[in-house]
Write an enzyme that holds these catalytic residues in place. Structure first.
Site, PDB file in Angstrom:
ATOM      1  N   GLY A 113     -53.798 -65.759 -32.731  1.00  0.00           N
ATOM      2  CA  GLY A 113     -53.536 -64.416 -33.270  1.00  0.00           C
ATOM      3  C   GLY A 113     -53.828 -63.361 -32.209  1.00  0.00           C
ATOM      4  O   GLY A 113     -53.725 -63.624 -31.005  1.00  0.00           O
ATOM      5  N   HIS A 117     -74.312 -59.023 -35.732  1.00  0.00           N
ATOM      6  CA  HIS A 117     -73.073 -58.280 -35.466  1.00  0.00           C
ATOM      7  C   HIS A 117     -72.619 -57.614 -36.765  1.00  0.00           C
ATOM      8  O   HIS A 117     -71.749 -58.104 -37.466  1.00  0.00           O
ATOM      9  CB  HIS A 117     -72.005 -59.255 -34.961  1.00  0.00           C
ATOM     10  CG  HIS A 117     -70.727 -58.586 -34.552  1.00  0.00           C
ATOM     11  ND1 HIS A 117     -70.673 -57.549 -33.650  1.00  0.00           N
ATOM     12  CD2 HIS A 117     -69.450 -58.822 -34.918  1.00  0.00           C
ATOM     13  CE1 HIS A 117     -69.411 -57.179 -33.495  1.00  0.00           C
ATOM     14  NE2 HIS A 117     -68.654 -57.935 -34.247  1.00  0.00           N
ATOM     15  N   ARG A 171     -60.084 -59.568 -43.430  1.00  0.00           N
ATOM     16  CA  ARG A 171     -60.307 -59.159 -44.829  1.00  0.00           C
ATOM     17  C   ARG A 171     -59.082 -58.407 -45.329  1.00  0.00           C
ATOM     18  O   ARG A 171     -58.570 -57.527 -44.652  1.00  0.00           O
ATOM     19  CB  ARG A 171     -61.536 -58.262 -44.889  1.00  0.00           C
ATOM     20  CG  ARG A 171     -62.001 -58.013 -46.293  1.00  0.00           C
ATOM     21  CD  ARG A 171     -63.486 -57.698 -46.252  1.00  0.00           C
ATOM     22  NE  ARG A 171     -63.883 -56.927 -47.393  1.00  0.00           N
ATOM     23  CZ  ARG A 171     -65.116 -56.510 -47.586  1.00  0.00           C
ATOM     24  NH1 ARG A 171     -66.043 -56.758 -46.702  1.00  0.00           N
ATOM     25  NH2 ARG A 171     -65.415 -55.826 -48.660  1.00  0.00           N
TER      26      ARG A 171
END
Ligand code: APR
Length: 317
Positions: free
Chosen positions: A14, A178, A85
């Site tokens: 991707g 993170h 998401r």
């Protein structure tokens, strides 16, 4: 398919995966095997990147594949496979979907590239790196995550922008998980050796720290249909280069803690030396009391996340 060793396998073709492959090739770091489950996607991107090679002037090669056998012999495996998401999807849904993907990817790495160093990039980063460690069963030095190099690069850029300085001459460190509670360490940030705290007023530095924490979200809000990939790809490339060239470079890395900062058994952002062995040594750096407090808070959040992940996976051993 015969990549020259040591080569890098990138799982997920991707935005982050393909751009990472591009950086690795065009900086001449290594040959690349680009893997994805979508047929044609890694092959198409590999061909496109090869056609750029006469113009970019490198002689590296990239191979696109849908077969895990082709990652056999990889020195480094970069994991970018995962779902972003989507609207209406809860954090738990995303965690569970990406955990399934990371588990499948990790089992294949264990099977086909058992000697490799694994750099996880898929979010939620600290948890996915922990899961890759548990699933591969590799020594902790060979499984780690990319987040701190990116977060620190964002902070370095914001400081450089504020001061009109050259970005590469700015040093900054970001530690911790993170996420929202990451800890930009201003006390250890310098421009040409001068402490940033002497160069930027406190209130402005606080804003820079917050913009660093929100660095990913700011880009998501602008792009609307995806997340950052140029700076993440540069960050992974920096780590791959340190490993394949055995640079022993000190970088912020998401590593497995064993007592550092009083923390144990979690994957968490710390500074470490990266070389041929992977994470060769974790360095604890002095922090001021506020930064130390922030670090412990961030660690608590990561620990809760790991508990949630283990409940969810049941068998995540
Ligand atoms: N095995 C291999 N590849 C997979 C799998 C799987 N099981 N499932 C999905 N993929 C691939 C997709 O086909 C897609 O090509 O992973 C790729 C993900 O690419 P993008 O959707 O473009 O996501 P990207 O922006 O690259 O982000 C990837 O990195 O920074 C993190 O938060 C980000 O977790 C996300 C990851």
């Amino acid at each position: 398919m015969t990549p020259r060793k040591p080569f890098t396998a990138v799982i997920g073709a991707g935005q982050v995966g393909a751009t990472t492959a591009q950086r690795i090739l065009e900086k001449g770091v290594s040959d690349v095997v680009l893997f994805d489950v979508v047929e044609g996607l890694p092959q198409g991107k590999a061909l496109d990147l090869m056609q750029a090679s006469p113009l970019e002037g490198h002689d590296r090669k990239i191979f696109g594949t849908n077969r895990y056998q082709d990652i056999e012999g990889a020195g480094v495996v970069v994991v970018t496979a995962g779902l972003p998401r989507k609207p209406g999807m809860s954090r738990e849904d995303l965690l569970s979907l990406n955990a399934k993907i990371i588990k499948e990817v990790s089992l294949n790495i264990k099977n086909y590239a058992p000697e490799s160093k694994v750099i996880v990039v898929t979010n939620p980063l600290d948890l996915m790196t922990y899961l890759a460690f548990k699933t591969t069963g590799f020594p902790k030095a060979r499984v780690f995550g990319m987040a701190g190099v990116l977060d620190a690069a964002r902070m370095r850029f914001f400081i450089a922008e504020r001061l009109g300085a050259v970005p590469r001459e700015v040093e900054a460190v970001v530690l911790g998980g993170h996420g929202d509670l990451m800890v930009p360490v201003s006390s250890r940030s310098f421009v040409k050796g001068k402490p940033v705290r002497d160069l930027i007023p406190h209130d402005e530095l606080v804003k820079i720290e917050q913009r660093t924490r929100d660095g990913g979200a700011e880009i998501v809000a602008l792009l609307k249909t995806g997340s950052a990939f140029y700076a993440p790809a540069s960050s992974v490339c920096e780590m791959v280069k340190a490993i394949l060239n055995n640079e022993k470079k000190i970088l912020p890395v998401c590593a497995c803690l064993d007592g550092e900062y009083g923390l144990r058994g979690i994957y968490f952002g710390v500074t470490a030396s990266l070389g041929a062995g992977g994470v060769e040594k974790i360095m604890e750096i002095p922090l001021d009391p506020e930064e130390k407090k922030g670090l412990l808070l961030s660690a608590e959040k990561v620990r809760k996340g790991i508990e949630e992940l283990e409940r969810m996976m049941g068998t995540a051993k």
